[in-house]
Design a protein around this motif. Structure first.
Motif, PDB file in Angstrom:
ATOM      1  N   VAL A  59      21.915  39.306  16.343  1.00 46.46           N
ATOM      2  CA  VAL A  59      21.079  38.526  17.247  1.00 46.46           C
ATOM      3  C   VAL A  59      19.736  38.190  16.608  1.00 46.46           C
ATOM      4  N   SER A  60      19.144  39.140  15.888  1.00 53.14           N
ATOM      5  CA  SER A  60      17.827  38.837  15.340  1.00 53.14           C
ATOM      6  C   SER A  60      17.930  37.847  14.175  1.00 53.14           C
ATOM      7  N   GLU A  61      18.987  37.944  13.395  1.00 54.86           N
ATOM      8  CA  GLU A  61      19.193  36.954  12.320  1.00 54.86           C
ATOM      9  C   GLU A  61      19.444  35.567  12.913  1.00 54.86           C
ATOM     10  N   LEU A  62      20.210  35.566  14.000  1.00 54.16           N
ATOM     11  CA  LEU A  62      20.506  34.303  14.673  1.00 54.16           C
ATOM     12  C   LEU A  62      19.217  33.679  15.202  1.00 54.16           C
ATOM     13  N   GLY A  63      18.337  34.539  15.746  1.00 51.18           N
ATOM     14  CA  GLY A  63      17.051  34.070  16.271  1.00 51.18           C
ATOM     15  C   GLY A  63      16.276  33.287  15.237  1.00 51.18           C
ATOM     16  N   LYS A  64      16.255  33.796  13.993  1.00 52.20           N
ATOM     17  CA  LYS A  64      15.526  33.111  12.924  1.00 52.20           C
ATOM     18  C   LYS A  64      16.039  31.686  12.747  1.00 52.20           C
ATOM     19  N   LEU A  65      17.361  31.593  12.692  1.00 50.24           N
ATOM     20  CA  LEU A  65      17.963  30.276  12.488  1.00 50.24           C
ATOM     21  C   LEU A  65      17.647  29.331  13.656  1.00 50.24           C
ATOM     22  N   LEU A  66      17.713  29.893  14.866  1.00 53.06           N
ATOM     23  CA  LEU A  66      17.489  29.059  16.052  1.00 53.06           C
ATOM     24  C   LEU A  66      16.063  28.515  16.079  1.00 53.06           C
ATOM     25  N   ARG A  67      15.102  29.325  15.632  1.00 53.73           N
ATOM     26  CA  ARG A  67      13.716  28.887  15.680  1.00 53.73           C
ATOM     27  C   ARG A  67      13.482  27.712  14.739  1.00 53.73           C
TER      28      ARG A  67
ATOM     29  N   ASN B 297      12.049  19.953  18.941  1.00 55.55           N
ATOM     30  CA  ASN B 297      10.840  19.643  19.696  1.00 55.55           C
ATOM     31  C   ASN B 297      10.214  18.337  19.223  1.00 55.55           C
ATOM     32  N   GLN B 298      10.168  18.176  17.911  1.00 58.07           N
ATOM     33  CA  GLN B 298       9.599  16.934  17.374  1.00 58.07           C
ATOM     34  C   GLN B 298      10.388  15.729  17.876  1.00 58.07           C
ATOM     35  N   GLU B 299      11.719  15.864  17.839  1.00 58.10           N
ATOM     36  CA  GLU B 299      12.552  14.763  18.311  1.00 58.10           C
ATOM     37  C   GLU B 299      12.277  14.445  19.772  1.00 58.10           C
ATOM     38  N   PHE B 300      12.104  15.502  20.558  1.00 64.46           N
ATOM     39  CA  PHE B 300      11.899  15.289  21.988  1.00 64.46           C
ATOM     40  C   PHE B 300      10.603  14.529  22.269  1.00 64.46           C
TER      41      PHE B 300
ATOM     42  N   ASP C 279       0.937  36.224  15.326  1.00 64.05           N
ATOM     43  CA  ASP C 279       1.025  36.390  13.875  1.00 64.05           C
ATOM     44  C   ASP C 279       2.438  36.581  13.366  1.00 64.05           C
ATOM     45  N   LYS C 280       3.396  36.657  14.298  1.00 68.14           N
ATOM     46  CA  LYS C 280       4.786  36.834  13.836  1.00 68.14           C
ATOM     47  C   LYS C 280       5.314  35.532  13.240  1.00 68.14           C
ATOM     48  N   ALA C 281       6.327  35.696  12.411  1.00 68.83           N
ATOM     49  CA  ALA C 281       6.904  34.507  11.787  1.00 68.83           C
ATOM     50  C   ALA C 281       7.706  33.731  12.825  1.00 68.83           C
ATOM     51  N   TYR C 282       7.445  32.442  12.938  1.00 68.88           N
ATOM     52  CA  TYR C 282       8.301  31.614  13.785  1.00 68.88           C
ATOM     53  C   TYR C 282       9.504  31.148  12.973  1.00 68.88           C
ATOM     54  N   ASP C 283       9.203  30.617  11.801  1.00 70.16           N
ATOM     55  CA  ASP C 283      10.282  30.350  10.856  1.00 70.16           C
ATOM     56  C   ASP C 283       9.735  30.616   9.458  1.00 70.16           C
ATOM     57  N   GLU C 284      10.425  30.120   8.452  1.00 68.47           N
ATOM     58  CA  GLU C 284      10.016  30.478   7.102  1.00 68.47           C
ATOM     59  C   GLU C 284       8.650  29.923   6.726  1.00 68.47           C
ATOM     60  N   SER C 285       8.214  28.867   7.404  1.00 71.60           N
ATOM     61  CA  SER C 285       6.980  28.225   6.945  1.00 71.60           C
ATOM     62  C   SER C 285       5.808  28.395   7.908  1.00 71.60           C
ATOM     63  N   GLN C 286       6.023  28.920   9.107  1.00 69.10           N
ATOM     64  CA  GLN C 286       4.895  29.003  10.033  1.00 69.10           C
ATOM     65  C   GLN C 286       4.972  30.207  10.968  1.00 69.10           C
ATOM     66  N   THR C 287       3.786  30.586  11.470  1.00 70.18           N
ATOM     67  CA  THR C 287       3.730  31.682  12.433  1.00 70.18           C
ATOM     68  C   THR C 287       3.963  31.114  13.832  1.00 70.18           C
ATOM     69  N   VAL C 288       4.108  32.019  14.808  1.00 67.64           N
ATOM     70  CA  VAL C 288       4.251  31.593  16.193  1.00 67.64           C
ATOM     71  C   VAL C 288       3.024  30.772  16.608  1.00 67.64           C
ATOM     72  N   PHE C 289       1.834  31.231  16.159  1.00 70.74           N
ATOM     73  CA  PHE C 289       0.629  30.464  16.483  1.00 70.74           C
ATOM     74  C   PHE C 289       0.696  29.043  15.908  1.00 70.74           C
ATOM     75  N   ASP C 290       1.020  28.953  14.611  1.00 70.67           N
ATOM     76  CA  ASP C 290       1.115  27.619  13.984  1.00 70.67           C
ATOM     77  C   ASP C 290       2.020  26.709  14.808  1.00 70.67           C
ATOM     78  N   PHE C 291       3.141  27.277  15.224  1.00 68.92           N
ATOM     79  CA  PHE C 291       4.121  26.468  15.925  1.00 68.92           C
ATOM     80  C   PHE C 291       3.596  26.008  17.289  1.00 68.92           C
ATOM     81  N   ILE C 292       3.138  26.973  18.098  1.00 65.96           N
ATOM     82  CA  ILE C 292       2.698  26.618  19.452  1.00 65.96           C
ATOM     83  C   ILE C 292       1.510  25.666  19.386  1.00 65.96           C
ATOM     84  N   TRP C 293       0.580  25.977  18.516  1.00 63.51           N
ATOM     85  CA  TRP C 293      -0.621  25.146  18.431  1.00 63.51           C
ATOM     86  C   TRP C 293      -0.277  23.741  17.935  1.00 63.51           C
ATOM     87  N   GLY C 294       0.621  23.698  16.971  1.00 57.14           N
ATOM     88  CA  GLY C 294       1.064  22.399  16.454  1.00 57.14           C
ATOM     89  C   GLY C 294       1.687  21.562  17.563  1.00 57.14           C
ATOM     90  N   GLU C 295       2.528  22.197  18.364  1.00 56.50           N
ATOM     91  CA  GLU C 295       3.189  21.485  19.458  1.00 56.50           C
ATOM     92  C   GLU C 295       2.164  20.953  20.454  1.00 56.50           C
TER      93      GLU C 295
END
Ligand SMILES: [Zn+2]
Length: 655
Positions: A445-453, A460-463, A504-520
């Motif tokens: 499940v946790s490995e799957l989570g990484k892929l899903l993120r 999200n960008q598409e939406f 500060d957790k990793a959202y995906d390989e290139s960004q943290t959860v903060f980077d992602f939420i703030w970017g959105e």
């Protein structure tokens, strides 16, 4: 035959062009049922007085394509394409206006009144070329059939071959099978006497040119399988060699032409499409002979990818008719391995993929013929297996318990699992997959989570783009029509809660959860903050230009802020590890923070759609409202909403 083709040529090659009268065009539009025309390309579902389906003109998973029989139009709210039946065929088949009208008239038995015009320049050259190529291919198809049925060579070599394969006379006729004789220039000479230029025959992919500029047949000493478009026009050929000493490939295919684009064609789809629609299922095989044999045995919902790997064009084509694809494999491991990637494409398109492996050494053609249609159908029903389990068993089996290879295999399996959009389906599959792979489900499940993120940030960008183009095209000023979305404190604070806990957790390989939420948030003008606490948080982030950190908020000089932050952090520890262990399905927040972020944005999307729905409802009340357009739009938005609900599935969310 000659008379028909000479007559055609006069139309194609003469300097005058015929124009269809306006009356005839209107008559066609009155008689044609647009939903019948569209249904050849799109799987339509009735929805009130309209039909809807996935747009054939752009990639989409949520139906935004609507057909209204009452007004005789189609309209896509994703890419904005729309029009009447004539325009639909022009768009989807690349037809000229005239071709499109003629096709419709033919289908509905309407006699067209055509008048001659003397200005051929107005007729596009490319269209003339397409029509000439079609005439050449039609000519060749007739030629190959004549060679099979009416010549000594065809009767002694071609027909016996098909008979040996077990084909009946009806089957040979139904599939338009033919024969190309053992000569270098049989078609080359005959086409010339019928008035086709070498240039056209070359462009139709039927002849080849020698260095000395003479021409020879591409297909020689071969039995011929015509390849049809989804509307049933012959557009290309496959020829199977008759001589065992011939060093050339077993099958030779037409090259790509203006008519024949390999990646957009599935062999047998024209003949199979009604059965596919009726059974809501298609069997995918590899060869021409598989398709023909299964049809003859009464299994008609079958097509072939013609030996090549599946393309996204072919998948789009299938999706017009069904969401259920069962791949029937020849039983050899190398072949199975090669096709696994292609099948992932099917999953990605939201198709339910199942597989039926055949015993080693058998192909669908031979196996079906040896056991008969009914037994083969029950074999298919009995042996059918969900693709992802099949893939898992196959890959794990191959690793021979080598741990390194096993982790590669698991990663490969997870990639397929991540492509399944429905979270309910995913989670039930992951339990069984953990068993098959013999690993902890939590690890899976946790490995799957990484892929899903990773996947979710793309979506999200598409939406955001989709809503933007939707509202712009509909003339809705999103900023003025919609209130800021995070306008209740619960929603706003939920976002900051996730930041406080997991920034500060990793959202995906290139960004943290903060980077992602703030970017959105910065990407999307409709996300704004109103509650004092959220505004304060936001301004501090802007001032500092980064996430200030958990400690900053816990020790905040503002007592409210400090209390709230402490409350959030205290709350998370309520879920003790013991609690989590007793409820195997509930992963701790720590483990599924990524899914929570995803769920939060899905909820946001739903709210945004609700607001668009409301503003459309308001517009309906206006006296000069375009009721039909608005109703179509409302239908589309409801569909988007339903899709989000499906995605949210059982994802428990606090928002
Ligand atoms: Zn579209």
């Amino acid at each position: 035959m000659s008379i028909i083709f000479i007559a055609n040529l006069i139309v194609y090659l003469a300097c005058s062009i015929f124009m269809i009268s306006q009356n005839s065009i209107e008559q066609v539009l009155q008689v044609v049922a647009i939903e019948e025309i569209v249904a050849d390309y799109v799987s339509l579902k009735r929805s009130g007085s309209r039909f809807k389906g996935c747009c054939p003109f752009h990639e989409e998973k949520t139906p935004s394509f609507i057909v209204s029989p009452a007004i005789g139009i189609y309209k896509c709210f994703g890419c904005q394409k729309g029009g009447n039946a004539i325009q639909f065929l022009m768009e989807i088949e690349n037809f000229s206006f005239v071709e499109s009208v003629r096709t419709l008239a033919q289908r509905y038995g309407i006699a067209l009144i055509e008048t001659k015009i003397d200005n051929p320049d107005a007729y596009q050259e490319s269209q003339l070329l397409r029509e000439s190529i079609q005439a050449a291919v039609d000519f060749a198809q007739n030629f190959f059939q004549e060679q099979l049925h009416d010549t000594e060579e065809g009767k002694t070599i071609g027909l016996p071959y098909f008979k040996e394969r077990g084909y009946t006379v009806e089957t040979v006729k139904k599939w338009g099978l033919g024969y190309s004789p053992e000569m270098w220039e049989a078609l080359a000479i005959e086409s010339k006497t019928q008035g086709f230029t070498n240039e056209i025959m070359l462009q139709a992919g039927l002849l080849r040119q020698r260095d000395n500029a003479t021409h020879y047949d591409l297909f020689r000493y071969r039995v011929m399988f015509p390849i049809c478009s989804v509307t049933g026009k012959v557009i290309g050929f496959a020829g199977r060699k008759m001589s065992s000493t011939d060093p050339s490939p077993k099958y030779v295919n037409s090259p790509e032409t203006d008519l024949y684009k390999k990646s957009d064609v599935l062999y047998g789809l024209y003949q199979a499409k009604n059965a596919v629609k009726k059974s809501d299922k298609v069997y995918l095989t590899e060869g021409y002979t598989d398709v023909i044999s299964l049809h003859q045995a009464g299994i008609e919902n079958v097509v072939a990818s013609s030996g090549t790997a599946l393309t996204s064009g072919q998948i789009k084509l299938l999706k017009r008719f069904t969401d259920n694809v069962t791949v029937v494999y020849d039983g050899d491991a190398a072949g199975i391995k090669a096709s696994l990637r292609g099948i992932d494409l099917l999953l990605e398109e939201g198709i339910n993929v199942r597989v039926v492996p055949l015993p080693t050494g058998q192909d669908p053609d031979s196996f079906c013929q040896s056991m008969g249609g009914e037994s083969f159908q029950s074999y298919l029903d009995k042996e059918e297996e969900t693709f992802i389990f099949f893939k898992a068993k196959f890959l794990i089996d191959e690793t021979n318990n080598d741990p390194l290879r096993k982790s590669d295999a698991v990663r490969e399996i997870l990639k397929s699992l991540a492509l399944i959009a429905d979270p309910l389906k995913r989670s039930s599959l992951s339990q069984q997959l953990a068993k098959i792979c013999n690993i902890e489900e939590s690890l899976l499940v946790s490995e799957l989570g990484k892929l899903l993120r990773i996947q979710q940030s793309k979506e999200n960008q598409e939406f955001v783009q989709q809503v933007k183009s939707l509202t712009e095209n509909a003339g809705i000023d999103l900023a003025s029509q919609t209130k800021p979305l995070l306008n209740d404190s619960f929603q706003e604070l939920a976002m900051f809660r996730l930041l406080l806990l997991f920034a500060d957790k990793a959202y995906d390989e290139s960004q943290t959860v903060f980077d992602f939420i703030w970017g959105e948030c910065n990407n999307d003008e409709t996300i704004a903050f109103e509650t004092p606490l959220a505004l304060k948080l936001k301004n501090e982030i802007i001032q500092q230009g980064r996430w200030p950190g958990q400690q900053h908020f816990i020790n905040h000089i503002d007592a409210d802020m400090a209390a709230w932050s402490a409350g959030v952090l205290a709350d998370v520890h309520v879920l003790s590890p013991a609690f989590a262990q007793n409820f195997i399905d509930i992963t701790t927040e720590e483990m599924n923070y990524g899914e929570q972020v995803i769920a939060m944005f899905l909820h946001l999307r739903r709210k945004k759609i609700d607001q668009l729905l409301n503003s459309n409802m308001e517009l309906l009340k206006e006296p000069d409202a375009n009721i039909d357009d608005l109703l179509l739009m409302i239908e589309y938005l409801n569909e988007l909403k339903k899709n989000i609900a499906k995605k949210l599935g059982n994802a428990v969310s606090r928002i």
